[in-house]
Every structure is written in C-alpha cells, then in structure tokens.
Design an enzyme around this catalytic site. Structure first.
Site, short mmCIF file in Angstrom:
data_model
loop_
_atom_site.label_atom_id
_atom_site.label_comp_id
_atom_site.label_asym_id
_atom_site.label_seq_id
_atom_site.Cartn_x
_atom_site.Cartn_y
_atom_site.Cartn_z
N GLY A 232 4.16 -15.95 12.85
CA GLY A 232 5.52 -15.93 13.36
C GLY A 232 6.54 -15.35 12.40
O GLY A 232 7.66 -15.09 12.78
N CYS A 233 6.15 -15.14 11.13
CA CYS A 233 7.11 -14.56 10.19
C CYS A 233 7.44 -13.14 10.60
O CYS A 233 8.48 -12.61 10.23
CB CYS A 233 6.55 -14.58 8.77
SG CYS A 233 5.13 -13.50 8.52
#
Length: 279
Positions: A118-119
């Site tokens: 998700g970064c």
C-alpha cells in the site's frame, strides 16, 4: 481441465470463519468470526508475470482492467483482448492478453513491481516513476451539490456486503452527481478497491460524469489513479496526505476529506462543490 483442489477453492473465498475467543464485559466466550480473505494475485501479461498483489479474490476481472488502466499499461479497455482468472494452489493468476504494442511498451518500462504494498513505492526505479502526475488537467465538468456527497455517505455502508460480514474491507463507490451509488467494489486494500471500481466503470462505459467515494484515507496514489481515469472529484471518509493534496491541485481534481454526516473538508478545487448555506 483439471479439477481445482480444496486449497485452491478456499483461496478463492472472499471470507472464512475462524474460531476465536471473545472477551466482552468481563466475560469470555468461544465463537466463530467472519474474516476477510486476502490472497496473492499475480497479473500475468502475455505469459509474463508483471506484479503480485495481495487482494480480496472477487471482481478480479475488474481489478485486472482497472490496474492496467491506472498503471498506464493500457490507455483504453480495447487494448486488452482477454482476461482469464486461473486459480493456483498458492493464489490466483490473472492471465491478461495484451495488444502487441502495449506489451512491447510494458517490456520497455524495466519495472519489477512484485511484492508491491500500500505504500505505492515498492518496485519504482526512479522519482519520475513515483511522481507520474498526468499531463492533462482533468476538465471542470459539472458542479456537484454538497447534498450529493451527503446522500452517498449515508448509503455506502448499506451496500458494503463484505464489510458488514467481516468488518475488514475498504470500499470505493462510483456515484452520480445526484448522489446515487451506481457501482461499488470492496477489497482489503484501498488501492485494489479503487482499481476494481475503475475497471468496472470502464467496462460498463459509464463515462466520467460522477465522483468516487472511498471509505479510506486519500493517499497520493488514490489521487493519481482517480486522475488517470479522468474523474474530477475524489471524496474520502478519512484524511488526505499532503502529497495527495499537491497532486490533486496540479491535476485540477477536487479532493474532499473527512466526509461525514453534515460535514466535509475540501482541500483542492472547491469550485466544483455547490453548497447551500443554512439560514
């Protein structure tokens, strides 16, 4: 065709029941809890694995199409000739048949995104790849009444079937300017939910007249994906990041955060929202 094993069938479940011990009001009791599943999903273009994501195993054809669009692998749905969902013992492969020109361009990108999280940065080779702001500013389009944001906020929880069952998923909804939820997709990952939604929008031919409502925060990548689809308004129920605001401003996107009952905060391009002041 070989019959799928029990492990493969389980891997495709969107949720499973797990035995738990619940403590509440000073008492413990054993019960079964509904838990959202996430499985490795490999996106395989013309036989070559390009990315592996952890995703909820539903609406995967929408996911393949939306991911391909928002990552710039294709510019239109017609660049994909076919999508096949292929269960494996340890996950799922999405076999995507890509037009030859798009596949050639994909190979030139020299990008390995395996293990992306998700970064949004894992696998990027340069700052230019991270900051891939769309060249074109999203047109103004129709103005949206603030009441439409309120109507969509009140409705979205009732349509989140997997969230109601598990309490563990995000949702992204495609909403008409009148506030009616037209499409909704869920996933344990907010980026995946948005990709699924954008794929569903493209597949349905619904156009870009409307806005996206997400139950998550608004990260820079959520804004980029929204901009890549030409959608002018992103409404988040949680906070945006500073970088998300900067990108929204540069793309001409209206970014709204903290959408709640009778309130929201506009961070960019406020002219798209029509407010009727209380007397």
């Amino acid at each position: 065709m070989l019959e799928a094993s029990a492990d493969v069938v389980m891997a495709q479940a969107t949720s499973s029941d797990y035995p738990v011990l619940k403590w509440e009001h000073g008492q413990t009791r054993a019960l079964e809890d509904h838990v959202a599943e996430e499985v490795p999903v490999a996106l395989v273009y013309n036989g070559i694995s390009h990315a592996v994501m952890l995703a909820t195993p539903q609406d995967l054809e929408d996911f393949a199409l939306g991911f391909s669009l928002t990552e710039g692998i294709i510019s239109r749905p017609q660049d994909i000739y076919g999508i096949e969902v292929v269960p494996q013992a340890n996950g799922i492969e999405l076999h995507i048949t890509l037009a030859s020109e798009q596949f050639h361009q994909l190979k030139l990108r020299r990008r390995n995104m395996t293990g992306r999280t998700g970064c949004g940065l894992c696998g990027a080779e340069s700052l230019e790849q991270v900051m891939r702001v769309p060249l074109n500013v999203v047109p103004m389009g129709e103005r949206v009444p603030a009441s439409s944001l309120e109507r969509a906020f009140e409705e979205i929880s009732r349509q989140q079937q997997l969230q109601q069952l598990t309490g563990g998923t995000h949702a992204c909804a495609w909403v008409s300017n009148a506030g009616e939820i037209l499409l909704l997709r869920e996933d344990v990952g907010r980026h995946n939910a948005l990709d699924k939604l954008i794929g569903a929008i493209a597949k349905s031919g619904a156009g870009t007249t409307g806005f996206v409502l997400t139950t998550s925060r608004a990260s820079y990548e959520m804004v980029q994906k929204t901009a890549s689809a030409g959608i002018p308004l992103l409404v988040a129920m949680s906070a945006p990041t500073g970088l998300a605001i900067k990108i929204a401003q540069s793309c001409g996107i209206t970014l709204v955060g903290f959408a709640r009952h009778q309130k929201h905060v506009i961070y960019s391009c406020p002219e798209r929202i029509l407010h009727k002041e209380a007397k």
